[in-house]
Motif scaffolding. Structure first.
Motif, mmCIF file in Angstrom:
data_model
loop_
_atom_site.group_PDB
_atom_site.id
_atom_site.type_symbol
_atom_site.label_atom_id
_atom_site.label_comp_id
_atom_site.label_asym_id
_atom_site.label_seq_id
_atom_site.Cartn_x
_atom_site.Cartn_y
_atom_site.Cartn_z
ATOM 1 N N PRO A 61 0.833 -1.203 0.000
ATOM 2 C CA PRO A 61 0.000 0.000 0.000
ATOM 3 C C PRO A 61 0.871 1.258 0.000
ATOM 4 O O PRO A 61 1.918 1.308 0.656
ATOM 5 N N LEU A 62 0.440 2.274 -0.749
ATOM 6 C CA LEU A 62 1.231 3.487 -0.893
ATOM 7 C C LEU A 62 1.548 4.124 0.454
ATOM 8 O O LEU A 62 2.680 4.565 0.685
ATOM 9 N N ALA A 63 0.590 4.178 1.349
ATOM 10 C CA ALA A 63 0.845 4.795 2.664
ATOM 11 C C ALA A 63 1.962 4.074 3.407
ATOM 12 O O ALA A 63 2.827 4.708 4.031
ATOM 13 N N GLU A 64 1.975 2.754 3.325
ATOM 14 C CA GLU A 64 3.033 1.978 3.984
ATOM 15 C C GLU A 64 4.376 2.227 3.300
ATOM 16 O O GLU A 64 5.408 2.382 3.962
ATOM 17 N N ALA A 65 4.363 2.263 1.965
ATOM 18 C CA ALA A 65 5.596 2.515 1.219
ATOM 19 C C ALA A 65 6.187 3.867 1.606
ATOM 20 O O ALA A 65 7.393 3.991 1.832
ATOM 21 N N LEU A 66 5.326 4.878 1.680
ATOM 22 C CA LEU A 66 5.797 6.218 2.031
ATOM 23 C C LEU A 66 6.325 6.286 3.456
ATOM 24 O O LEU A 66 7.217 7.087 3.757
ATOM 25 N N SER A 67 5.798 5.466 4.341
ATOM 26 C CA SER A 67 6.311 5.475 5.712
ATOM 27 C C SER A 67 7.669 4.767 5.806
ATOM 28 O O SER A 67 8.480 5.099 6.661
ATOM 29 N N LEU A 68 7.911 3.831 4.903
ATOM 30 C CA LEU A 68 9.176 3.089 4.922
ATOM 31 C C LEU A 68 10.273 3.784 4.122
ATOM 32 O O LEU A 68 11.411 3.906 4.576
#
Length: 84
Positions: A56-63
């Motif tokens: 998910p994009l939100a998870e990618a952006l947090s990582l």
């Protein structure tokens, strides 16, 4: 009395989680390397990399919040692999 019907999801999203045991961060790095190898890196953004990785994009952006961070992580992976 009629049976309740169940709706099947038409979503093309891949399920979140670790389908093959790799972490989301590892899948993002793998996806970036795959896109680079396929010659599609120049046009790829974080959203494209996340979609390719099934993250998910939100998870990618947090990582890995930017292409620069993804590049650094990918270069570190290649260095670690080559120099090991």
């Amino acid at each position: 009395m009629a049976k309740p019907t169940t709706r099947k999801s038409k979503s093309k999203r891949k399920p979140a989680g670790k389908p093959d045991g790799r972490s989301a961060r590892d899948r993002l790095i793998d996806a970036a390397l795959d896109l680079a190898q396929a010659g599609r890196w120049a046009a790829a953004g974080v959203a494209d990399i996340a979609e390719t990785a099934g993250v998910p994009l939100a998870e990618a952006l947090s990582l890995l919040p930017s292409r620069a961070r993804i590049i650094r992580a990918a270069v570190a992976r290649v260095d670690q692999t080559v120099l090991a």
